[in-house]
Structures are given as C-alpha cells and as structure tokens.
Design a protein around this motif. Structure first.
Motif, PDB file in Angstrom:
ATOM      1  N   ASN A 193       0.942  -1.377   0.119  1.00 39.36           N
ATOM      2  CA  ASN A 193       0.081  -0.082   0.049  1.00 39.36           C
ATOM      3  C   ASN A 193       1.012   1.299  -0.101  1.00 39.36           C
ATOM      4  O   ASN A 193       0.429   2.115  -0.513  1.00 39.36           O
ATOM      5  N   LYS A 220       1.438   4.148  -3.467  1.00 39.09           N
ATOM      6  CA  LYS A 220       1.194   5.700  -3.394  1.00 39.09           C
ATOM      7  C   LYS A 220       2.296   6.513  -4.213  1.00 39.09           C
ATOM      8  O   LYS A 220       2.316   7.635  -4.318  1.00 39.09           O
ATOM      9  N   ASN A 221       3.402   5.576  -4.335  1.00 38.39           N
ATOM     10  CA  ASN A 221       4.553   6.469  -5.015  1.00 38.39           C
ATOM     11  C   ASN A 221       5.049   5.632  -6.073  1.00 38.39           C
ATOM     12  O   ASN A 221       6.416   4.982  -5.824  1.00 38.39           O
TER      13      ASN A 221
END
Length: 197
Positions: free
Chosen positions: A16, A20-21
């Motif tokens: 997770n 996000k990146n």
C-alpha cells in the motif's frame, strides 16, 4: 519463504505504501538492478581463478542489466521521472556485517560476498512475490512475477558457489547466521516505497 529460509515476512501493507509512489519504487528498483550487476562483476574481478563462477556471474550481471533496462523502459513509457540513486540502508547494514564477518582469507571473503549477495536476492525475491500478488497495477503484477522467478535463480547461484568454493568453512552455519542477522535488520524496514525500505 520456506525455500528462501527468511524468518520475517514483509508486512503486506508495505505494498500500500509502494502504490502511493510508483515513481519512487521503480527508480529505486532500477538502481537495485544496476548495483546487483556491479556486485556480480566485482565478484568476477576478485575471483578470476574460478572459470565456472566467472561464466555464471557474467551471465547473471548481463541479466541484471537487462532488468535495469526493463525497469527504465517502464519508467519512460509511463512518463515518470527516473530519480537519482539513493543510499540503500538495508544493503549498507548487510555490507557492514559482511566486512566484519570474514576472517581475512580469500576463501572467507568470497564466501561472505556470495552469502551477502544471496541474502539480498532472497529478500528481493520475497518483496517481488509480495508485489506480484498484491499490487493493483496489472502490468506491474505480471512484471514482478517474472522478476521474482529470476531473483530466486540468482539466490540459488550464489548459495551454490558459496558451498562449492567455501573449502574449510561451515557454509551452512554461516548461512544460518546470515539469516538470523537479516531477521534483526529487516524488522526495522518495510515502511518506505523502496525495494528494501
């Protein structure tokens, strides 16, 4: 995990963080492949007297560079930025342990370098497996599945040569010690969007 003999699995929530990146994980991954190729060449440079090891590690280095190229192609295709290399603190900790552990003999230095390499490949394989099974990006899921299989092969190569050329060294005992040390190190990681972070 049982095949790789790692003690502490990565928390699946790490995926997770990665999601996000994606730009960061891909850049870090590319540099990991470059450093893996460089490491294989270093082993060859320091141990030219073992023709089978030289042959196999040259092939391994070529494969790592191909992976570097593949990751870079994904970065470019997605219009992302290929970021500068960052220090891999996990690998630095393993490298420090490697330097502290060998007896000073050439054989010991070779065994420790091979076990260091096997350890990184084992953890990378475990992380790639986690990504392949949990990342929502279908293209990257397939990509990491393919690379997971490759990393497992590299792990086996390093372990095999440590056993073959570790004359006078209890390689199995040293590997158990490496696993225990890595367990204490990796417990502090898994909180950033890097392959070993």
């Amino acid at each position: 995990m049982s095949v790789l003999r790692l003690k502490l699995p990565t928390d699946p929530r790490w995926v997770n963080i990665v999601e996000k990146n994606i730009e960061e994980i891909l850049s870090d991954h590319a540099w990991c492949e470059q450093k893996a190729a460089t490491n294989a060449i270093t082993i060859v440079t320091n141990n030219p007297e073992y023709p089978d090891l030289v042959t196999d590690l040259l092939a391994l280095a070529k494969e790592e560079l191909e992976h570097f190229q593949m990751v870079h192609a994904i970065i470019r295709k997605r219009g992302l930025t290929f970021k500068r290399e960052q220090k891999d603190k996990y690998v630095i900790e393993l490298a420090d342990y490697m330097k502290r552990s060998h007896s000073g003999s050439r054989v010991s230095a070779l065994v420790e370098r091979l076990l260091f390499s096997a350890m990184i490949e084992a953890r990378s394989c475990e992380r790639f497996k986690l990504l392949s099974e949990n990342i929502r990006d279908a293209e990257l899921a397939v990509f990491y599945r393919q690379l997971m299989e490759s990393e497992a092969g590299h792990y086996t190569t390093f372990i095999t040569y440590a056993r073959k050329y570790g004359v006078g060294i209890d390689v199995e005992k040293r590997w158990r010690e490496w696993i225990a040390f890595e367990d204490s190190v990796i417990a502090r990681y898994g909180k950033s969007e890097t392959i070993h972070g």
